[in-house]
Write a protein that holds these residues in place. Structure first.
Motif, PDB file in Angstrom:
ATOM      1  N   THR A 147      -8.078  -6.278  -0.438  1.00  0.00           N
ATOM      2  CA  THR A 147      -7.788  -4.913  -0.001  1.00  0.00           C
ATOM      3  C   THR A 147      -8.691  -3.891  -0.681  1.00  0.00           C
ATOM      4  N   TYR A 176      -4.179  -4.972   9.754  1.00  0.00           N
ATOM      5  CA  TYR A 176      -2.730  -4.796   9.690  1.00  0.00           C
ATOM      6  C   TYR A 176      -2.085  -5.324  10.975  1.00  0.00           C
ATOM      7  N   MET A 211       0.799  -1.227   0.000  1.00  0.00           N
ATOM      8  CA  MET A 211       0.000   0.000   0.000  1.00  0.00           C
ATOM      9  C   MET A 211       0.835   1.282   0.000  1.00  0.00           C
ATOM     10  N   PRO A 212       1.856   1.430   0.879  1.00  0.00           N
ATOM     11  CA  PRO A 212       2.619   2.678   0.832  1.00  0.00           C
ATOM     12  C   PRO A 212       3.351   2.861  -0.490  1.00  0.00           C
ATOM     13  N   ASP A 262     -10.381   0.505   8.514  1.00  0.00           N
ATOM     14  CA  ASP A 262      -9.236   0.135   7.679  1.00  0.00           C
ATOM     15  C   ASP A 262      -8.569   1.380   7.105  1.00  0.00           C
ATOM     16  N   SER A 278      -6.616   3.045   9.821  1.00  0.00           N
ATOM     17  CA  SER A 278      -5.364   2.339  10.122  1.00  0.00           C
ATOM     18  C   SER A 278      -4.291   2.673   9.100  1.00  0.00           C
ATOM     19  N   ILE A 279      -4.654   2.666   7.828  1.00  0.00           N
ATOM     20  CA  ILE A 279      -3.692   2.967   6.767  1.00  0.00           C
ATOM     21  C   ILE A 279      -3.181   4.394   6.907  1.00  0.00           C
ATOM     22  N   ASP A 280      -4.086   5.327   7.221  1.00  0.00           N
ATOM     23  CA  ASP A 280      -3.636   6.708   7.426  1.00  0.00           C
ATOM     24  C   ASP A 280      -2.672   6.811   8.613  1.00  0.00           C
ATOM     25  N   ARG A 289      -5.568   5.246   1.423  1.00  0.00           N
ATOM     26  CA  ARG A 289      -6.056   4.079   0.676  1.00  0.00           C
ATOM     27  C   ARG A 289      -6.797   4.484  -0.592  1.00  0.00           C
TER      28      ARG A 289
END
Length: 411
Positions: free
Chosen positions: A134, A145, A108-109, A164, A167-169, A192
């Protein structure tokens, strides 16, 4: 027609790199110039060089990162992501110079960082993934994660997808936005959704991985990106294959480290319990034989497409690529999932009746032998051969044409 210049970007294990080989070949057949940004692993560069494509290394070695201690966790994941994104911002602008379109996949990153480069350069952009888990969908929950489990009281899928995104942020937002600011780009408030864009591609087979339309996301399913592999098998492997009944192949690829050093012993004893010979894939843990008996043979990197047509069954970790290759070969499968999307692929294999899903990541001789008994049955074998004929083979060609249309709207 003007030549379209394409940059393909990924970060991950072999399963994140291999599909780009097929896509790169099909792009070049259509007259495109292709460049690739990928982890600086020697075997990745050699694989791309074999089809005439050069690789610009980004980030750390994927193998070194996978085998390093400690494993990814809430504590070290943001730092690892920050290092990867910083490497992208350092090397990708030059790699993308003169390109018309950038296609990003992998972690993702890495996808978010690649899109930022495309945005800065003002070129076309497409994201692609090799499993659907995803992609936000109200029909299923997201994957959690490491170190960030979802609250057990939250069961609504839409609420879980909101968590979700949060979390990604939390994991990647600061690193992404710091690097974006360094090149004059505004901050992103939903990493995301920014990474995927308005129309993400799902590069999987519709039979093995059916996507159910959702009003929230316009997904393009291209089929899996594979390329006919005509490389001959090593002579000593061919000799082993011809010197008896078809063996069972056991290999965990980049997940071999997680499977553990005892995985080879367990696998060999379980296959022998079924009266079969064994092929052991060394993988990233360099698994080997446990004795000098002639019913076992260890191999490194070989042509799986050719080999899987000649084995009785394939025991593997459940990566998207291995699952698809075994399915296309008509080989029954035993999937021993380790993490991430692998339990999903194990379940799909079982649902399709083309193999079995092992319960848990660490098999015993008894549990693996039982799973093999089902996979080696005539019924499973017949079903595997039937499904093999339904798996698409044109995914890379379809994606290549779509990507060139993105890079050159005049086509």
């Amino acid at each position: 027609m003007d030549e379209v210049r394409v940059l393909l970007s990924t970060y991950g294990s072999r399963g994140d790199v291999e599909p780009l080989v097929g896509l790169a070949v099909r792009l070049r057949e259509l007259g495109a110039e292709v460049r690739v940004c990928a982890p600086p692993d020697e075997d990745f560069a050699e694989r791309m060089a074999g089809v005439g494509v050069s690789v610009v290394g980004v980030g750390q070695s994927a193998r070194a990162l996978t085998t390093a201690a400690p494993p990814p966790s809430m504590g070290n994941l943001p730092q690892r992501a920050a290092e990867l994104i910083a490497s992208q911002f350092e090397v990708m602008p030059a790699a993308a110079e003169g390109c018309d379109v950038l296609m990003a996949t992998g972690a993702m990153p890495a996808i978010a960082g690649a899109r930022s480069i495309a945005e800065k350069l003002g070129i076309g952009y497409v994201s692609a993934i090799f499993q659907q888990l995803t992609l936000p969908s109200p029909q299923r929950p997201p994957l959690a994660y490491p170190g960030r489990p979802f609250p057990p009281e939250v069961t609504d899928n839409r609420a879980l997808w909101d968590l979700d995104a949060q979390s990604i942020d939390a994991l990647f937002g600061e690193a992404l936005n710091t690097n974006r600011a360094s090149i004059g780009l505004p901050p992103v408030d939903n990493v995301r959704d920014y990474a995927f864009g308005d129309r993400p591609w799902l590069a999987t087979d519709p039979v093995l991985d059916p996507w159910h339309e959702t009003p929230d996301l316009d997904v393009v399913q291209t089929g899996a990106w594979t390329l006919p592999d005509e490389r001959p098998l090593p002579q000593d492997l061919e000799a082993f294959l011809q010197d008896g009944a078809p063996p069972v192949y056991v290999g965990f690829g980049s997940m071999a480290v997680r499977a553990g050093q005892d995985a080879a012993r367990v696998a060999i004893e379980a296959v022998r319990a079924q009266g079969r010979r064994v092929l052991v894939g060394r993988g990233w843990a360099d698994l080997g034989l446990i004795d000098e008996r002639g019913d076992c043979f260890a191999i490194g990197e070989v042509n799986h497409q050719q080999m899987f047509r000649q084995v009785a069954a394939v025991v593997h970790h459940g990566g998207a690529g291995t699952t698809t290759t075994a399915a296309r070969a008509g080989a029954p499968q035993v999937v021993v999932p380790q993490l991430a999307d692998q339990p999903y692929w194990a379940a799909r294999v079982a649902e399709l009746g083309i193999g079995t899903a092992h319960d848990g990541p660490v098999p015993t001789v008894a549990s693996l032998s039982a799973a093999l008994s089902t996979a080696l049955s005539p019924e499973t074998g017949a079903r595997a051969k039937a499904v093999a004929g339904t798996v698409r083979t044109d995914g890379a060609a379809a994606a290549a044409k779509l990507l060139l249309d993105t890079g050159n709207p005049r086509r």
